[in-house]
Design a protein around this motif. Structure first.
Motif, PDB file in Angstrom:
ATOM      1  N   VAL A 182     -38.507  31.843 -39.396  1.00  0.00           N
ATOM      2  CA  VAL A 182     -37.840  31.089 -38.331  1.00  0.00           C
ATOM      3  C   VAL A 182     -38.861  30.281 -37.537  1.00  0.00           C
ATOM      4  O   VAL A 182     -38.654  29.097 -37.243  1.00  0.00           O
ATOM      5  N   ALA A 183     -39.994  30.898 -37.183  1.00  0.00           N
ATOM      6  CA  ALA A 183     -41.016  30.209 -36.401  1.00  0.00           C
ATOM      7  C   ALA A 183     -41.587  29.022 -37.145  1.00  0.00           C
ATOM      8  O   ALA A 183     -41.946  27.999 -36.549  1.00  0.00           O
ATOM      9  N   ALA A 184     -41.672  29.133 -38.488  1.00  0.00           N
ATOM     10  CA  ALA A 184     -42.229  28.048 -39.299  1.00  0.00           C
ATOM     11  C   ALA A 184     -41.172  27.029 -39.708  1.00  0.00           C
ATOM     12  O   ALA A 184     -41.509  25.995 -40.304  1.00  0.00           O
ATOM     13  N   PHE A 224     -41.868  28.964 -52.507  1.00  0.00           N
ATOM     14  CA  PHE A 224     -41.430  30.098 -51.707  1.00  0.00           C
ATOM     15  C   PHE A 224     -40.623  31.018 -52.613  1.00  0.00           C
ATOM     16  O   PHE A 224     -39.721  30.560 -53.327  1.00  0.00           O
ATOM     17  N   GLY A 225     -40.955  32.320 -52.595  1.00  0.00           N
ATOM     18  CA  GLY A 225     -40.213  33.266 -53.404  1.00  0.00           C
ATOM     19  C   GLY A 225     -38.776  33.372 -52.923  1.00  0.00           C
ATOM     20  O   GLY A 225     -38.491  33.290 -51.722  1.00  0.00           O
ATOM     21  N   ARG A 226     -37.872  33.546 -53.859  1.00  0.00           N
ATOM     22  CA  ARG A 226     -36.449  33.668 -53.538  1.00  0.00           C
ATOM     23  C   ARG A 226     -35.826  34.764 -54.394  1.00  0.00           C
ATOM     24  O   ARG A 226     -36.263  35.001 -55.529  1.00  0.00           O
ATOM     25  N   ASP A 227     -34.801  35.415 -53.844  1.00  0.00           N
ATOM     26  CA  ASP A 227     -34.106  36.449 -54.610  1.00  0.00           C
ATOM     27  C   ASP A 227     -33.041  35.815 -55.493  1.00  0.00           C
ATOM     28  O   ASP A 227     -32.914  34.575 -55.559  1.00  0.00           O
ATOM     29  N   ASP A 228     -32.281  36.657 -56.173  1.00  0.00           N
ATOM     30  CA  ASP A 228     -31.282  36.144 -57.121  1.00  0.00           C
ATOM     31  C   ASP A 228     -30.211  35.311 -56.436  1.00  0.00           C
ATOM     32  O   ASP A 228     -29.566  34.461 -57.066  1.00  0.00           O
ATOM     33  N   ALA A 229     -30.011  35.522 -55.135  1.00  0.00           N
ATOM     34  CA  ALA A 229     -29.002  34.760 -54.391  1.00  0.00           C
ATOM     35  C   ALA A 229     -29.594  33.482 -53.779  1.00  0.00           C
ATOM     36  O   ALA A 229     -28.879  32.745 -53.089  1.00  0.00           O
ATOM     37  N   GLY A 230     -30.871  33.250 -54.013  1.00  0.00           N
ATOM     38  CA  GLY A 230     -31.492  32.049 -53.482  1.00  0.00           C
ATOM     39  C   GLY A 230     -32.062  32.200 -52.080  1.00  0.00           C
ATOM     40  O   GLY A 230     -32.560  31.227 -51.502  1.00  0.00           O
ATOM     41  N   GLU A 231     -31.991  33.408 -51.527  1.00  0.00           N
ATOM     42  CA  GLU A 231     -32.537  33.635 -50.193  1.00  0.00           C
ATOM     43  C   GLU A 231     -34.049  33.876 -50.259  1.00  0.00           C
ATOM     44  O   GLU A 231     -34.571  34.373 -51.260  1.00  0.00           O
ATOM     45  N   LEU A 232     -34.753  33.515 -49.192  1.00  0.00           N
ATOM     46  CA  LEU A 232     -36.187  33.761 -49.134  1.00  0.00           C
ATOM     47  C   LEU A 232     -36.477  35.244 -49.292  1.00  0.00           C
ATOM     48  O   LEU A 232     -35.783  36.083 -48.714  1.00  0.00           O
ATOM     49  N   ASP A 233     -37.523  35.563 -50.083  1.00  0.00           N
ATOM     50  CA  ASP A 233     -37.877  36.976 -50.266  1.00  0.00           C
ATOM     51  C   ASP A 233     -39.154  37.367 -49.525  1.00  0.00           C
ATOM     52  O   ASP A 233     -39.660  38.480 -49.690  1.00  0.00           O
ATOM     53  N   GLY A 234     -39.700  36.448 -48.719  1.00  0.00           N
ATOM     54  CA  GLY A 234     -40.844  36.790 -47.900  1.00  0.00           C
ATOM     55  C   GLY A 234     -42.199  36.575 -48.539  1.00  0.00           C
ATOM     56  O   GLY A 234     -43.200  37.097 -48.047  1.00  0.00           O
ATOM     57  N   VAL A 235     -42.255  35.798 -49.636  1.00  0.00           N
ATOM     58  CA  VAL A 235     -43.536  35.509 -50.282  1.00  0.00           C
ATOM     59  C   VAL A 235     -43.716  33.998 -50.391  1.00  0.00           C
ATOM     60  O   VAL A 235     -42.780  33.281 -50.774  1.00  0.00           O
ATOM     61  N   ALA A 236     -44.913  33.524 -50.047  1.00  0.00           N
ATOM     62  CA  ALA A 236     -45.297  32.128 -50.249  1.00  0.00           C
ATOM     63  C   ALA A 236     -46.422  32.097 -51.262  1.00  0.00           C
ATOM     64  O   ALA A 236     -47.409  32.831 -51.118  1.00  0.00           O
ATOM     65  N   TYR A 237     -46.285  31.256 -52.277  1.00  0.00           N
ATOM     66  CA  TYR A 237     -47.289  31.175 -53.328  1.00  0.00           C
ATOM     67  C   TYR A 237     -48.021  29.836 -53.272  1.00  0.00           C
ATOM     68  O   TYR A 237     -47.378  28.782 -53.235  1.00  0.00           O
ATOM     69  N   GLU A 238     -49.327  29.891 -53.271  1.00  0.00           N
ATOM     70  CA  GLU A 238     -50.243  28.762 -53.311  1.00  0.00           C
ATOM     71  C   GLU A 238     -50.355  28.045 -51.962  1.00  0.00           C
ATOM     72  O   GLU A 238     -49.544  28.223 -51.062  1.00  0.00           O
ATOM     73  N   MET A 239     -51.426  27.244 -51.872  1.00  0.00           N
ATOM     74  CA  MET A 239     -51.926  26.747 -50.595  1.00  0.00           C
ATOM     75  C   MET A 239     -50.873  26.045 -49.750  1.00  0.00           C
ATOM     76  O   MET A 239     -50.732  26.335 -48.555  1.00  0.00           O
ATOM     77  N   ALA A 240     -50.130  25.113 -50.331  1.00  0.00           N
ATOM     78  CA  ALA A 240     -49.188  24.332 -49.523  1.00  0.00           C
ATOM     79  C   ALA A 240     -48.121  25.212 -48.894  1.00  0.00           C
ATOM     80  O   ALA A 240     -47.734  25.025 -47.736  1.00  0.00           O
ATOM     81  N   ALA A 241     -47.626  26.194 -49.653  1.00  0.00           N
ATOM     82  CA  ALA A 241     -46.611  27.095 -49.112  1.00  0.00           C
ATOM     83  C   ALA A 241     -47.215  28.073 -48.108  1.00  0.00           C
ATOM     84  O   ALA A 241     -46.604  28.381 -47.078  1.00  0.00           O
ATOM     85  N   LEU A 273     -49.795  27.536 -46.164  1.00  0.00           N
ATOM     86  CA  LEU A 273     -50.045  26.810 -44.923  1.00  0.00           C
ATOM     87  C   LEU A 273     -48.748  26.518 -44.173  1.00  0.00           C
ATOM     88  O   LEU A 273     -48.736  26.460 -42.939  1.00  0.00           O
ATOM     89  N   ALA A 274     -47.665  26.324 -44.913  1.00  0.00           N
ATOM     90  CA  ALA A 274     -46.383  26.097 -44.241  1.00  0.00           C
ATOM     91  C   ALA A 274     -45.972  27.312 -43.425  1.00  0.00           C
ATOM     92  O   ALA A 274     -45.373  27.184 -42.353  1.00  0.00           O
ATOM     93  N   VAL A 275     -46.326  28.489 -43.909  1.00  0.00           N
ATOM     94  CA  VAL A 275     -45.973  29.726 -43.216  1.00  0.00           C
ATOM     95  C   VAL A 275     -46.966  30.042 -42.097  1.00  0.00           C
ATOM     96  O   VAL A 275     -46.578  30.433 -40.992  1.00  0.00           O
TER      97      VAL A 275
END
Length: 536
Positions: A157-159, A173-190, A192-194
């Motif tokens: 939310v803050a980001a 950004f990691g996502r679950d089977d329903a497409g919701e965020l799963d709390g993982v960002a992979y690689e530099m651009a993601a 830094l976004a977090v």
């Protein structure tokens, strides 16, 4: 007359005069190098004269692949350091996270250094787990590799990141089977976004942070370091630090590629203190999280199963077509390009792309760089050398993760030959070593020992056929690293006219036993003729 004269063993790293017994410095430059008799005429009434005794004088060490601007922030407040070099066990890490959340307030907590392969017993950092620890305040935990971040719902939310936020180029950004965020960002651009809200550089406070970073570098004998993830948004903070006079290392900047495929400056912009020399791109990620592209699989072990990468060949973050499309516009404008590539399949992909690019636009001295090259094979080193592509090796992986590489991830054939410096030299490369701070602390002495002994923390020797001579390892932290940075005309050797950047070690690396190399100490570091660590 000289401002400073040092007597003692001198390793110049200059092939025309490899060893000497004295060096004279004037106005921040090397005035003379040679025998005592050669240098004595340069001593005047005001000259500071020092005999290093049983010590040894060398060119200042060069960290050819670092992140000093980012590390200055990550190792400063309010980021909490949980790296394995700081906290060795899982219980300590979890206690540090609990303390950080309890003390952070509504701004939230940011911690750096999560590494379940070394900090055995860490739980899976799921979104539910993170939300349970910090239900209301943002919580972000950076993986020690820098290639992933774990964040709770409040941090998203803050980001301003939602299920509908598009993935950045080469990241996700990691996502679950329903497409919701799963709390993982992979690689530099993601990542830094977090985490960028906390990691941004503030011109008011940054000079003090960079001064502390330079002090850490100087204590390791380093006088030049590259910033391999430079963002043009850093320019105001960096300018403030330069204006404040806190820099006691030279900086060579590699700007991160972006969708514009262009920089706001020309190649070589700057001066001998701060200069932008290249562009940084990525092909794959980290062996510790499973996103490197390999021709061979990860082992099926408890460690790989826990991380969800058992029997996987990993993957790249870009295609070969994308690598060429990213590289070519920068290359056409005269930039050197440095590409992160760990897996052997990723390395093949990059070499294929660059071979086509060089065929269309030959350049005799491009010094295109491959970074880390953990799984690079002998035939790939030979192919790269034929193309004029040079390599910077993360040899400290052998010390910290050597046992993990063999026992947990890849076995002796592939894990044992990680960071194959011997094969690189056999193919005719001029290589450099690096620590990729803050992943491991900047420590050229241990890098040299790593390459010479290939010994892990437990004492196991990995692929002894890949050991290299001490002289070659010294070159990888001095003259050959300078060459990779297009700076060999002024640093990396002790010759008249070069910058008076040097390090005094506790003994001559060429005369100590290989197993004693790691015990060498930095007694003093001199930058532009002035002692910035130790005393002379």
């Amino acid at each position: 007359m000289a401002d400073l004269v040092l007597f003692g063993d001198v390793l110049t790293m200059d092939e025309s005069l490899p060893q000497a017994t004295a060096v004279a410095v004037a106005d921040g430059r090397i005035l003379a190098v040679g025998s005592d008799a050669d240098v004595a005429p340069h001593i005047g009434p005001a000259t500071v004269v020092h005999d290093v005794g049983d010590g040894c004088i060398l060119p200042g060490f060069i960290e050819a692949h670092g992140h000093p601007l980012n590390e200055a922030v990550v190792l400063g407040e309010p980021v909490v350091d949980i790296r394995p070099v700081t906290i060795a066990d899982a219980d300590g890490v979890l206690a540090a996270i609990e303390r950080a959340v309890a003390e952070c307030g509504p701004e939230g907590a940011l911690l750096n250094g999560w590494d379940p392969l070394l900090q055995k017993g860490l739980p899976e950092p799921t979104l539910q787990w993170l939300d349970g620890i910090s239900p209301a305040a943002p919580l972000v935990i950076l993986h020690n590799s820098g290639h992933a971040a774990y964040f709770n719902s409040a941090a998203a939310v803050a980001a301003g990141i939602t299920r509908d936020t598009p993935d950045p180029e080469g990241a996700k950004f990691g996502r679950d089977d329903a497409g919701e965020l799963d709390g993982v960002a992979y690689e530099m651009a993601a990542v830094l976004a977090v985490a960028g809200r906390v990691l941004s550089l503030d011109p008011a406070g940054f000079p003090a942070l960079l001064a502390a970073e330079c002090a850490r570098m100087n204590a390791a004998g380093v006088t030049t370091v590259s910033e391999m993830a430079f963002d043009p948004a850093m320019r105001p903070a960096l300018a403030a630090a330069v204006e404040a006079g806190v820099l006691t290392t030279r900086l060579r900047l590699y700007e991160m590629s972006d969708v514009s495929r262009a920089s706001d400056v020309e190649p070589g912009a700057g001066d001998d203190l701060v200069r932008q020399v290249g562009i940084k791109i990525w092909s794959d990620g980290s062996p510790w999280i499973g996103n490197i592209a390999l021709s061979f699989p990860y082992l099926d072990t408890p460690a790989t199963r826990a991380l969800g990468m058992a029997c996987s060949h990993g993957h790249a973050n870009y295609t070969g077509k994308q690598i060429r499309e990213i590289s070519t516009p920068y290359f056409d404008r005269g930039w050197q390009i440095a590409c992160h590539a760990h897996g052997d399949e990723a390395i093949t992909m990059v070499l294929d792309a660059w071979e086509k690019m060089l065929g269309d636009d030959p350049r005799p001295d491009h010094r295109l760089r491959l970074e880390h090259v953990g799984a690079m094979r002998p035939d790939q080193f030979a192919r790269a050398a034929a193309l004029g592509v040079t390599c910077s090796l993360f040899v400290d992986h052998l010390y910290y993760w050597g046992d993990v590489l063999v026992d947990d991830l890849f076995g002796s054939d592939h894990g044992g030959h990680w960071a194959a410096a011997g094969s690189a030299l056999a193919a005719g490369h001029r290589i450099s070593f690096h620590n990729d701070g803050p992943v491991t602390p900047t420590n050229p002495i241990r890098n040299i020992a790593d390459a010479v002994t290939r010994r892990s923390r437990s004492g196991h020797v990995l692929a002894p056929d890949e050991r290299i001579p001490v002289q070659a390892a010294l070159r990888a932290q001095t003259v050959d690293a300078a060459w990779q940075l297009f700076s060999e005309d002024s640093i990396g050797t002790l010759v008249p006219g070069s910058h008076a950047d040097l390090v005094v070690l506790s003994a001559n690396p060429l005369t100590v036993e290989p197993d004693e190399l790691e015990n060498l100490e930095v007694r003093a570091t001199v930058f532009a003729g002035r002692a910035v660590f130790g005393s002379l």
